[in-house]
Design an enzyme around this catalytic site. Structure first.
Site, mmCIF file in Angstrom:
data_model
loop_
_atom_site.group_PDB
_atom_site.id
_atom_site.type_symbol
_atom_site.label_atom_id
_atom_site.label_comp_id
_atom_site.label_asym_id
_atom_site.label_seq_id
_atom_site.Cartn_x
_atom_site.Cartn_y
_atom_site.Cartn_z
ATOM 1 N N GLN A 94 -6.768 1.382 -22.719
ATOM 2 C CA GLN A 94 -7.779 0.671 -22.029
ATOM 3 C C GLN A 94 -9.094 1.206 -22.507
ATOM 4 O OE1 GLN A 94 -7.217 0.965 -17.574
ATOM 5 N NE2 GLN A 94 -5.125 0.537 -17.765
ATOM 6 N N HIS A 157 -7.638 3.721 -16.629
ATOM 7 C CA HIS A 157 -8.734 4.002 -15.653
ATOM 8 C C HIS A 157 -9.882 4.696 -16.053
ATOM 9 C CE1 HIS A 157 -5.277 3.085 -12.481
ATOM 10 N NE2 HIS A 157 -5.088 2.295 -13.407
ATOM 11 N N GLU A 249 -9.593 -4.163 -4.046
ATOM 12 C CA GLU A 249 -10.649 -4.021 -2.949
ATOM 13 C C GLU A 249 -11.975 -4.380 -3.300
ATOM 14 O OE1 GLU A 249 -8.646 0.212 -1.151
ATOM 15 O OE2 GLU A 249 -10.876 0.270 -2.147
ATOM 16 N N TYR A 259 -13.532 6.970 0.126
ATOM 17 C CA TYR A 259 -12.697 5.666 0.243
ATOM 18 C C TYR A 259 -11.111 5.874 0.213
ATOM 19 C CZ TYR A 259 -17.287 3.361 0.291
ATOM 20 O OH TYR A 259 -18.457 3.333 0.741
ATOM 21 N N TYR A 270 3.478 1.637 -7.762
ATOM 22 C CA TYR A 270 4.431 0.948 -8.661
ATOM 23 C C TYR A 270 5.880 1.427 -8.345
ATOM 24 C CZ TYR A 270 0.443 -0.939 -10.913
ATOM 25 O OH TYR A 270 -0.893 -1.590 -11.260
#
Length: 372
Positions: A94, A157, A249, A259, A270
């Site tokens: 990513q 991420h 979210e 949070y 997963y």
């Protein structure tokens, strides 16, 4: 350059219907769309588009590609010119070139991934000045002002989305790097929303400023993978983040709040492992909107234009696995699902200078939305 027919148009007339079973929680029901209020025009094509921002004047935009390319694009004609002078970066998974925004003094801010020792990597942010010489563009004097800490192994991420607030601060999302616990670890800046000066230093008055060190950067904690962040006209800061298996979210970000990731989530690990839902731990800030199954949110704006007056003040966000453009109705500090239009995988959403909406498909196309 890859060119495709506008195959997504045939889907625009279709609206997702409600699930219609009382056993399904209301937050899990796809919103109905009604008549599609926009028409779509293709503008340009890219290989791996990631982010977009308009330059002052509004005729041209910058588009980043994950593989390390930055383009100046004429938003009317789609003509593209490459930009040189980018920082050295690592492209894997990513990671690569990420966000692009215009900051104070018209500096061009980029987020990107850089390599570290022992196969590690981490996100970084820096800025330079866009200079045009003849028909060429270059980012000159690039300066790195922030780095994720610690650098870790893996290629996911990073988050690294940027938004400048009405207070002049740079708000930056730093993902948990798929390591879970760093989101609650106060010794590193992974899994956090940060508030920094334009030079990458902790912004005065941050919630944990008295703690010093890296904690002075934190604005909120307990986040997973935040790929959208935007200010509303009333100054409120909204973001969305990917949950694990479900539990995506939309959050209203409040200074000093936790949070909850990875302690709570409305999704599951997963492989099916359970995670306690948000209501079981009221000390954590709960999302305003969430999805099961996942939609994989990416890119977002809080719409402020006049071209679509019915959307003013609402969130427009892309969905990757959900293959759609989603509108979230915002009313003060509350939010609710409104409309969802089937499309291709949407990586980025941006507002044009005239109130048009621009979308970057994950597959490459830049699209312009105007009223139907």
């Amino acid at each position: 350059m890859r060119r495709r027919a506008l195959h997504g148009v045939m889907a625009f007339g279709l609206a997702l219907s409600a699930c219609g079973t009382a056993a399904v929680p209301a937050q899990d029901q796809p919103a109905t769309g009604g008549q599609v209020p926009f028409k779509v025009a293709p503008v340009a094509s890219f290989d791996t588009p990631w982010a977009m921002t308009f330059l002052p004047g509004g005729r041209e935009a910058l588009v980043s590609e994950k593989e390390g390319r930055l383009w100046v694009v004429n938003a009317a004609t789609g003509a593209k010119t490459a930009v040189s002078g980018l920082p050295k970066l690592k492209v894997a998974g990513q990671g690569g070139l990420g966000d692009v925004v215009v900051g104070p003094q018209n500096r061009i801010y980029l987020s990107y991934v850089e390599g570290g020792d022992g196969g590690t990597s981490g996100a970084a942010v820096g800025y330079g000045r866009l200079v045009k010489t003849g028909a060429t563009y270059a980012l000159q004097g690039f300066k790195t002002v922030w780095r994720q800490s610690p650098k870790v192994t893996g290629n996911g991420h990073f988050s690294h989305r940027i938004a400048f607030g009405p207070d002049g601060a740079m708000y930056l999302t730093s993902g948990d790097r798929q390591k879970f616990q760093p989101a609650q670890d106060m010794t590193g800046n992974l899994g956090k929303v940060l508030r920094l000066t334009p030079e990458g230093q902790p912004f005065p008055g941050n919630p944990w400023a008295a703690k010093g060190g890296v904690q002075a950067q934190f604005y909120s904690i307990g986040h997973r993978n935040v790929l959208g962040i935007s200010f509303a006209p009333d100054g409120k800061l909204w973001q969305h983040e990917m949950g694990p298996q479900g539990g995506d979210e939309v959050n209203l970000i409040v200074a000093g709040k936790n949070y909850g990731w990875p302690v709570v989530s409305n999704g599951s690990n997963y492989g099916g492992g359970d995670i306690p839902d948000h209501p079981t731990r009221p000390e954590f800030e709960a999302p305003k909107v969430w999805w099961n199954p996942a939609v994989s949110p990416a890119g977002m704006i809080v719409y402020s234009g006049n071209l679509f007056p019915q959307w003013k003040g609402d969130i427009l966000m892309g969905a990757l696995s959900g293959k759609s453009l989603i509108r979230i109705d915002v009313n003060g500090d509350q939010a609710a699902k409104a409309e969802r239009w089937p499309m291709e995988r949407i990586r980025e959403v941006e507002q044009g200078p005239g109130g048009e909406v621009y979308l970057l498909e994950d597959s490459g196309r830049l699209l312009r939305l105007t009223p139907a």
